[in-house]
Design a protein around this motif. Structure first.
Motif, PDB file in Angstrom:
ATOM      1  N   SER A 498     -18.046  45.785   5.660  1.00 39.09           N
ATOM      2  CA  SER A 498     -17.469  45.289   6.911  1.00 39.09           C
ATOM      3  C   SER A 498     -16.683  46.342   7.676  1.00 39.09           C
ATOM      4  N   THR A 499     -16.371  47.472   7.041  1.00 45.95           N
ATOM      5  CA  THR A 499     -15.553  48.493   7.691  1.00 45.95           C
ATOM      6  C   THR A 499     -16.374  49.439   8.559  1.00 45.95           C
ATOM      7  N   ARG A 500     -17.696  49.293   8.571  1.00 46.97           N
ATOM      8  CA  ARG A 500     -18.505  50.169   9.411  1.00 46.97           C
ATOM      9  C   ARG A 500     -19.253  49.332  10.451  1.00 46.97           C
ATOM     10  N   ASN A 558     -24.317  49.816  -0.088  1.00 46.79           N
ATOM     11  CA  ASN A 558     -24.686  51.207  -0.372  1.00 46.79           C
ATOM     12  C   ASN A 558     -23.614  51.904  -1.213  1.00 46.79           C
ATOM     13  N   ALA A 559     -23.244  51.246  -2.312  1.00 47.03           N
ATOM     14  CA  ALA A 559     -22.218  51.794  -3.202  1.00 47.03           C
ATOM     15  C   ALA A 559     -22.876  52.549  -4.350  1.00 47.03           C
ATOM     16  N   SER A 560     -22.098  53.442  -4.965  1.00 49.71           N
ATOM     17  CA  SER A 560     -22.651  54.275  -6.031  1.00 49.71           C
ATOM     18  C   SER A 560     -22.641  53.579  -7.380  1.00 49.71           C
ATOM     19  N   VAL A 561     -21.819  52.524  -7.530  1.00 46.65           N
ATOM     20  CA  VAL A 561     -21.763  51.762  -8.776  1.00 46.65           C
ATOM     21  C   VAL A 561     -22.019  50.298  -8.419  1.00 46.65           C
ATOM     22  N   VAL A 562     -23.044  49.717  -9.012  1.00 48.75           N
ATOM     23  CA  VAL A 562     -23.439  48.349  -8.672  1.00 48.75           C
ATOM     24  C   VAL A 562     -23.367  47.485  -9.923  1.00 48.75           C
ATOM     25  N   ILE A 563     -22.645  46.360  -9.815  1.00 51.43           N
ATOM     26  CA  ILE A 563     -22.590  45.391 -10.904  1.00 51.43           C
ATOM     27  C   ILE A 563     -23.499  44.223 -10.544  1.00 51.43           C
ATOM     28  N   PHE A 564     -24.441  43.933 -11.415  1.00 53.57           N
ATOM     29  CA  PHE A 564     -25.273  42.736 -11.296  1.00 53.57           C
ATOM     30  C   PHE A 564     -24.857  41.786 -12.418  1.00 53.57           C
TER      31      PHE A 564
END
Length: 651
Positions: A498-500, A558-564
């Motif tokens: 939301s910040t972009r 588009n994060a470098s660490v993703v939790i599923f």
């Protein structure tokens, strides 16, 4: 509630006239009687005497007045000053009235005497108009101030609540406190309003008493004698209304619950299939009759109280007239003063009744404001803490060493002595039965929780050393119970970052990744469709459709660490396999993927699998290594494979 017995019959009355409400209800057990949260102070004033309430008000008012000053600055003193002057104008009106009566009653009415009285009559009119104008000005200023207090109180609470540590915000005791604080934010304006009204009532009462004292020293006690019965009636009815409101509110919550069950969409199928409608209606009518009986009891009590107080007040007035007659006969007071006394006593009685009501309302609403202050202070204490080191680039490695974590108010640790590693470009799976600590571990790895012992390291820095705001910028989360935002489909995806500024190309790519584009294509307004069926024009999505929106949201971040965390619980086996193919693509793109799941068919391609049991890692390795170990993982995998042979991909 005090004095009510479990075996009381609905609708019957106790010997003291109060309606018997059973302690153990056939439906609700002990009943919906809130001891915490927004309802905990309902009727609190009923348990205290009037003078006790009055003595406790300054402490409660300080909080609200401090907030009112911050919200409106000069508006508060202007409103208070206007009400003070309005109350003081009561004295001016009475003195001017007395002057008029002196002129008019000093002899036979003549044109000359009436002419002499005109300026004084004009003074009475001016004083009366001034009192009305000042009182209205105070109301107008307070009307401008009140919504500012609402906003200031609510914003202050929300600003602090959104920064609270995740483990605290999920705590039941803290949730109760926040519930009461939300009510307190609304009560702050009411406290200010009641306090301003109290200023006018108190000033008017003092002004009336002062005028009588000036006219003759014996007149003040007359006012006390006449107003005491009315004051007693007002205090008694205020107490009774508080007690009745508490009983009525408890019944009303039960009635609202039954009403929602009868007309709500969620229970509608079972209500009809199980023919529970008649049962619910029967109990609704039972509770409604109790509510009616309580309201009838209050009306009867009010009638009796008014009759008694008016009767005693009437006798007091007779006594007052007798004393006034004696004073007139002896020449101690002129006839004009006697007329002023009658007007002053009536005015004082009205102000006294308003004073009693304001004190009761102030006390109860002030308790909620006190909860608001307590919640703000607690939230400030429990705010997310972290270091000052900013995380400017994606981590190459995350590892935990001797990790321990225990939830507040729990004795047994949820995690004990965990060691594990997650590298960039890898899929690491956390598996185990429910309650084994999988989700808790994932939250510790990404800084959402902080360990009590041990540490989580991101490229040589612990999560305690890092600025956690910059740490969270590198984390995306897809949980089984992720938020269904009541916004448009577009916002539901783009709120992932939301910040972009919204990026149309990134939105299309993310929608395709999660197969959310197939969902959006079927919506009437496409991306602008409101995903909130409770609002006009809103659309309802199925669990599987929401899951696709959630996957698109995480990709858009588009994060470098993703939790599923159980990301495919609502998908069919074919869709599930497709999603996990795309999860693999995320890892190939350089992301670290932490997969939390109990569906073991989906973790075969994970680079490492950690098997948790009661907060400890009991096995870890690749799928093939764990199957060869023939331990807990192999046992669980084999059981699931037998149940879902069609969903298990070939080796």
């Amino acid at each position: 509630m005090e004095g009510l017995r479990p075996n009381s019959r609905p609708g019957r009355h106790r010997s003291d006239g109060q309606v018997r409400i059973p302690e153990v209800d056939p439906l609700f057990g002990s009943g919906i009687r809130m001891t915490a949260g927004w309802a905990q102070h309902d009727g609190a004033g009923a348990d205290l005497g009037f003078w006790t309430l009055l003595s406790r008000l300054p402490r409660l008012m300080r909080i609200s007045f401090g907030l009112a000053w911050q919200a409106g600055h000069l508006l508060l003193p202007v409103a208070v000053t206007a009400k003070l002057l309005a109350g003081a104008a009561t004295g001016a009106v009475l003195l001017a009235t007395n002057a008029v009566l002196v002129l008019l009653l000093s002899g036979p009415p003549t044109l000359e005497r009436l002419t002499q009285a005109l300026p004084v009559l004009l003074g009475v009119a001016v004083a009366g108009v001034a009192r009305s104008v000042l009182s209205s000005m105070g109301d107008a200023v307070n009307g401008k101030l009140a919504p500012r207090i609402d906003r200031a109180a609510t914003v202050r609470l929300l600003e602090r609540a959104v920064r609270v540590e995740l483990v605290i915000i999920k705590n039941a005791e803290f949730r109760n406190l926040m519930s009461a604080a939300a009510r307190g934010a609304l009560s702050a304006r009411m406290v200010t309003t009641y306090a301003i009204a109290l200023v006018e009532a108190l000033t008017g009462l003092v002004a009336a008493a002062g005028v009588l004292t000036v006219l003759h020293p014996l007149l003040m006690p007359l006012m006390v004698v006449v107003t005491v019965p009315s004051a007693w009636g007002a205090v008694r009815m205020a107490r009774a209304r508080f007690v009745s409101m508490k009983r009525w509110t408890e019944l009303q919550r039960q009635l609202e619950t039954l009403s929602e069950l009868l007309i709500g969409s969620s229970p509608a199928e079972e209500v009809r299939a199980h023919r529970a409608g008649g049962f619910l209606l029967h109990h609704y009518q039972r509770l409604a009759r109790l509510s009616e009986a309580e309201q009838a009891r209050l009306a009867g009590l009010e009638a009796r109280t008014n009759l008694m107080s008016d009767g005693v007040a009437g006798l007091a007035r007779l006594a007052m007239y007798g004393v006034l007659g004696a004073l007139l006969t002896s020449g101690a007071v002129p006839l004009a003063v006697a007329g002023t006394v009658i007007i002053a006593i009536r005015t004082g009685t009205g102000h006294l009744t308003a004073l009693v009501s304001a004190v009761n309302d102030l006390y109860e609403q002030g308790l909620f404001v006190q909860d608001w202050k307590q919640a703000c202070d607690r939230a400030e204490q429990e705010a997310i803490r972290g270091g000052t080191i900013k995380l400017d680039q994606p981590p190459d490695q995350i590892f935990a060493r001797n990790l321990w974590f225990t939830y507040p108010n729990n004795e047994q640790p949820s995690l004990a002595g965990i060691d594990m590693t997650v590298r960039r470009g890898e899929i690491v799976a956390l598996v185990g039965e429910n309650g084994s600590g999988k989700t808790t571990l994932a939250k510790l790895l990404t800084g959402l929780y902080m360990p009590q012992r041990g540490a989580v390291w991101w490229d040589g820095r612990t999560t305690a050393e890092l600025d956690r705001a910059t740490l969270f910028d590198h984390v995306a989360l897809v949980a089984q119970d992720f938020v269904h935002w009541p916004f448009t489909a577009r916002v539901n995806v783009t709120i992932g970052r939301s910040t972009r500024r919204p990026d149309a190309a990134a939105l299309r790519e993310s929608a395709a990744f999660g197969r959310a584009d197939e969902v959006v294509d079927r919506l009437d307004a496409g991306w602008e469709t409101l995903l909130a069926p409770e609002f006009l024009g809103g659309t309802m999505l199925s669990g599987g459709q929401w899951q696709r929106i959630g996957l698109a949201r995480a990709h858009y971040r588009n994060a470098s660490v993703v939790i599923f965390d159980e990301p495919t619980a609502a998908l069919d086996p074919r869709a599930e396999l497709e999603v996990f193919d795309r999860v693999g693509d995320l890892a190939k793109g350089g992301r670290a993927v932490i997969l939390v799941t109990h569906r073991l068919a989906s973790v075969r391609r994970a680079d490492r699998i950690y098997v948790l049991d009661r907060g400890r890692v009991i096995e870890h390795g690749t799928h093939d290594a764990l199957m060869a170990l023939n331990g807990r993982y192999a046992e669980l995998y084999s059981l699931q494979a037998k149940q879902h042979q069609d969903s298990v991909p070939s080796s």
